[in-house]
Design a protein around this motif. Structure first.
Motif, short mmCIF file in Angstrom:
data_model
loop_
_atom_site.label_atom_id
_atom_site.label_comp_id
_atom_site.label_asym_id
_atom_site.label_seq_id
_atom_site.Cartn_x
_atom_site.Cartn_y
_atom_site.Cartn_z
N LYS A 31 0.83 -1.21 0.00
CA LYS A 31 0.00 0.00 0.00
C LYS A 31 0.86 1.26 0.00
CE LYS A 31 -3.75 2.44 2.36
NZ LYS A 31 -3.41 3.63 1.66
N LYS A 32 1.90 1.26 0.79
CA LYS A 32 2.78 2.44 0.86
C LYS A 32 3.49 2.66 -0.48
CE LYS A 32 6.47 4.50 3.59
NZ LYS A 32 7.38 4.33 4.72
N ALA A 33 3.94 1.60 -1.10
CA ALA A 33 4.60 1.72 -2.41
C ALA A 33 3.62 2.25 -3.46
CB ALA A 33 5.18 0.37 -2.84
N LEU A 34 2.39 1.76 -3.42
CA LEU A 34 1.37 2.23 -4.38
C LEU A 34 1.02 3.69 -4.13
CD1 LEU A 34 -0.97 -0.90 -4.43
CD2 LEU A 34 0.51 -0.10 -6.30
N LYS A 38 1.30 6.87 -6.79
CA LYS A 38 0.20 7.82 -7.05
C LYS A 38 0.63 9.26 -6.79
CE LYS A 38 -3.48 4.53 -6.20
NZ LYS A 38 -4.45 4.02 -5.23
N GLU A 39 1.39 9.46 -5.71
CA GLU A 39 1.87 10.80 -5.38
C GLU A 39 2.78 11.34 -6.47
OE1 GLU A 39 3.84 10.92 -1.56
OE2 GLU A 39 2.11 10.01 -0.58
N ARG A 40 3.68 10.52 -6.95
CA ARG A 40 4.63 10.95 -7.99
C ARG A 40 3.90 11.23 -9.30
NH1 ARG A 40 9.89 7.22 -7.95
NH2 ARG A 40 10.14 8.25 -9.93
N ASN A 41 3.00 10.33 -9.66
CA ASN A 41 2.19 10.49 -10.86
C ASN A 41 3.02 11.01 -12.05
OD1 ASN A 41 -0.18 10.41 -12.35
ND2 ASN A 41 -0.75 12.50 -11.81
N ASP A 42 4.18 10.41 -12.25
CA ASP A 42 5.07 10.89 -13.31
C ASP A 42 5.17 9.93 -14.50
OD1 ASP A 42 6.57 8.82 -12.24
OD2 ASP A 42 8.26 10.08 -11.63
N GLY A 43 4.47 8.81 -14.41
CA GLY A 43 4.50 7.84 -15.51
C GLY A 43 5.81 7.10 -15.64
#
Length: 137
Positions: A31-34, A38-43
């Motif tokens: 969950k933490k890795a996911l 999501k936070e980075r959202n850089d593709g």
């Protein structure tokens, strides 16, 4: 039989396993890795589920971001991070077999990538041995 697939939300329930204190020192819970992805959202970061006999058994992240450049000068490399195997399934060779399949998975899905980078804390003996047995290091 172990296989690798890009993470799907339907994998979440089976990947919501607890790691012991020792393992939590060296890797992130799924969950933490996911959440980080999501936070980075850089593709540039991709979650991968490790399946054993059609059931999610583990997880890791392929990170094409800048962090890898702390370990290599190769812009075409990927950093493998946050590897974990469900503690109830550890000791069955799933991690080793998954690591043996990573190279093919990366080549198939990211043909421009020509290096897989791993960072292992010297105190993380179990991860070190998995990577060694799989032909890394």
């Amino acid at each position: 039989m172990v296989r690798l697939e890009f993470f799907k939300e339907s994998d979440s329930t089976e990947l919501d396993y607890a790691l012991d204190e020792n393992q939590e020192q060296y890797t992130s819970k799924v969950k933490k890795a996911l959440d980080r992805i999501k936070e980075r959202n850089d593709g540039k970061t991709f979650a991968v589920t490790i399946f054993e006999n059609e059931k999610p058994a583990g997880f890791f992240v392929l990170d094409f971001g800048e962090d890898k450049l702390d370990l290599t000068d190769n812009e075409k490399s990927v950093l493998l991070r946050s590897l974990s195997i469900n503690p109830g399934l550890q000791g069955k060779g799933i991690g080793k077999e998954a690591m043996q399949k990573v190279d093919g998975f990366v080549k198939e899905n990211f043909p421009d990538c020509d290096e897989i980078v791993l960072a292992v804390n010297q105190k993380n003996v179990s991860a070190y041995h998995i990577y060694l047995k799989a032909g890394y290091l």
